[in-house]
Scaffold this active site. Structure first.
Site, mmCIF file in Angstrom:
data_model
loop_
_atom_site.group_PDB
_atom_site.id
_atom_site.type_symbol
_atom_site.label_atom_id
_atom_site.label_comp_id
_atom_site.label_asym_id
_atom_site.label_seq_id
_atom_site.Cartn_x
_atom_site.Cartn_y
_atom_site.Cartn_z
ATOM 1 N N LYS A 186 -29.554 47.077 -19.310
ATOM 2 C CA LYS A 186 -30.209 47.816 -20.404
ATOM 3 C C LYS A 186 -31.248 48.825 -19.907
ATOM 4 O O LYS A 186 -31.422 49.879 -20.507
ATOM 5 C CB LYS A 186 -30.877 46.835 -21.381
ATOM 6 N N SER A 221 -19.131 37.006 -23.294
ATOM 7 C CA SER A 221 -19.696 37.791 -24.393
ATOM 8 C C SER A 221 -18.884 37.608 -25.676
ATOM 9 O O SER A 221 -17.651 37.588 -25.656
ATOM 10 C CB SER A 221 -19.707 39.273 -24.023
ATOM 11 N N MET A 227 -34.572 33.404 -29.894
ATOM 12 C CA MET A 227 -33.573 34.465 -29.679
ATOM 13 C C MET A 227 -32.361 33.951 -28.892
ATOM 14 O O MET A 227 -31.323 34.597 -28.885
ATOM 15 C CB MET A 227 -34.201 35.646 -28.937
ATOM 16 N N HIS A 259 -50.201 36.380 -18.514
ATOM 17 C CA HIS A 259 -50.976 36.964 -19.603
ATOM 18 C C HIS A 259 -51.078 38.488 -19.498
ATOM 19 O O HIS A 259 -51.035 39.197 -20.518
ATOM 20 C CB HIS A 259 -52.368 36.319 -19.619
ATOM 21 N N ALA A 260 -51.193 38.993 -18.281
ATOM 22 C CA ALA A 260 -51.375 40.443 -18.101
ATOM 23 C C ALA A 260 -50.233 41.229 -18.746
ATOM 24 O O ALA A 260 -50.440 42.316 -19.288
ATOM 25 C CB ALA A 260 -51.474 40.778 -16.615
ATOM 26 N N LYS A 261 -49.024 40.658 -18.736
ATOM 27 C CA LYS A 261 -47.885 41.366 -19.332
ATOM 28 C C LYS A 261 -48.002 41.419 -20.850
ATOM 29 O O LYS A 261 -47.629 42.407 -21.487
ATOM 30 C CB LYS A 261 -46.569 40.703 -18.911
#
Ligand code: ATR
Length: 273
Positions: A65, A14, A213, A153-155
Site C-alpha cells: 500500500k 484473499s 479490524m 507512544h511517540a507514534k
C-alpha cells in the site's frame, strides 16, 4: 472483458476475488477479478505490466500500500491523508488514480452495525497504517473525542499531531487511558499473533462497542477478551473488508453494490455461519 485484480504478498487467501465476483454478478457488470503475488521488489514492474496489458483497476494490500502511494499519477484526497493506496483506477484519459477506501469501509461497517459516531468518545488502538487510514473518515463523523493509544507512544503522538486539524484527536499511553469510551477500535496487528494490546479491563463496560479490524473463523483474541470482560457488542473486520471492497467497486464501475448478502455469503464461505 475488463480485468481487475488484487496485488499482495501473500495474497492466496484473499477474499477479494470472491467478493468482487459477487458484486459483479449482482450489478450485472462484465468483469474478471484475479490475484497477483509479485516478489516484494517487483511490485512496481508488475503494476505497470498489468495496466500496460489493459488492466482497468486493482486493489493493493499488504505489503504494497505504501509503494502504491508513490507509484500512481494522482492521489485522491483520502489517499493523500491515509498515506497509502488500496485502490487504483485507470481513468479514461490514461491516468492512474490512487485511492484509499479502507477508512470509508470501516465507517460504513460501524454504521451498518448501528454504532453512533457523532458525539461519541472513541479509543483507537494502534498507530500504524491501518490507524492512519481510519483517522480522517472517523473524525469526519464528528466524535466528541478520539484518543489514540499505541505501544510506541511517540507514534500515537505523531499521528494525533498530524490529524489535529480535522478534529479533537489526542494521544495517550495505555496507562493514561480514562473511560468511559463508547467505542474501542483495535487497529493493531496484535490479534494476528493471538496477542492483546495492553488495555485495562476496567475500560470495558456493557454498553461499549468493540471493533477489531482483524477477523477470523472464530473470535479474535481481542474480541474474546472484551466479551470475557462484559462487552455485549463486538464486531470483527469482515464487514470492513466487504465495505472497502464495495467502495472500490463503486470507484471503478460507478455503481454501488449491496453488501449485506455478500457479507452473508462470505461468512458462509469462511465457515463462520
Ligand atoms: P498496519 O498497517 O496493519 O497498521 P503496522 O503499520 O505494522 O500495521 O502497525 C501495527 C500496529 O500494531 C502498530 O501500532 C503496533 O504498535 P507499535 O507501533 O508499538 O509497533 C501495533 N501492535 C502490533 N503488535 C502489538 C501488540 N502485541 N500489542 C500492542 N500493539 C501491537
Amino acid at each position: 472483458m475488463d480485468r481487475y485484480l488484487v496485488f499482495g504478498h501473500p495474497v492466496r487467501h484473499s477474499k477479494s476475488p470472491f467478493i468482487h465476483t459477487l458484486f459483479a454478478r449482482q450489478t450485472q457488470q462484465e468483469l474478471e477479478y484475479g490475484l497477483a503475488e509479485p516478489a516484494v521488489d517487483e511490485f512496481a514492474h508488475a503494476l505497470r505490466t498489468f495496466f500496460d496489458q489493459g488492466g482497468k483497476g486493482c486493489n493493493v494490500t499488504v505489503p504494497f500500500k505504501g509503494q502504491a502511494f508513490t507509484l500512481v499519477d494522482r492521489l485522491s484526497p483520502r489517499a493523500k491523508r491515509a498515506g497509502a493506496v488500496n485502490t487504483i483506477k485507470l481513468t479514461d484519459d490514461g491516468v492512474l488514480l490512487g485511492d484509499n477506501t479502507d477508512g470509508a469501509g470501516l465507517v460504513a461497517d460501524l454504521k451498518s452495525h448501528g454504532v453512533t459516531l457523532a458525539d461519541s468518545r472513541i479509543l483507537l488502538l494502534g498507530a500504524g497504517g491501518a490507524a492512519r487510514g481510519a483517522l480522517a473518515p472517523l473524525l469526519a463523523e464528528l466524535p466528541s473525542e478520539l484518543v489514540i493509544a499505541n505501544r510506541t507512544h511517540a507514534k500515537a503522538q505523531q499521528l494525533a499531531a498530524e490529524f489535529h486539524d480535522l478534529g479533537p484527536v489526542t494521544a495517550q499511553t495505555y496507562e493514561q487511558l480514562a473511560g468511559p469510551f463508547d467505542l474501542v477500535i483495535n487497529s493493531t496487528s496484535a490479534s494476528l499473533q493471538g496477542e492483546l494490546p495492553p488495555l485495562t479491563p476496567a475500560l470495558i463496560h456493557t454498553d461499549i462497542a468493540i471493533y477489531d479490524m482483524m477477523y477470523g473463523a472464530s473470535d479474535t483474541a481481542f474480541i474474546s477478551w472484551a466479551k470475557q470482560h462484559g462487552a455485549r457488542q463486538t464486531m470483527d473486520g469482515l464487514g470492513m473488508l466487504v465495505e472497502q471492497a464495495a467502495e472500490a467497486f463503486t470507484v471503478w464501475r460507478g455503481i454501488r453494490p449491496g453488501t449485506k448478502q455478500v457479507l452473508r455469503e462470505l461468512k458462509r464461505n469462511l465457515g463462520v455461519i
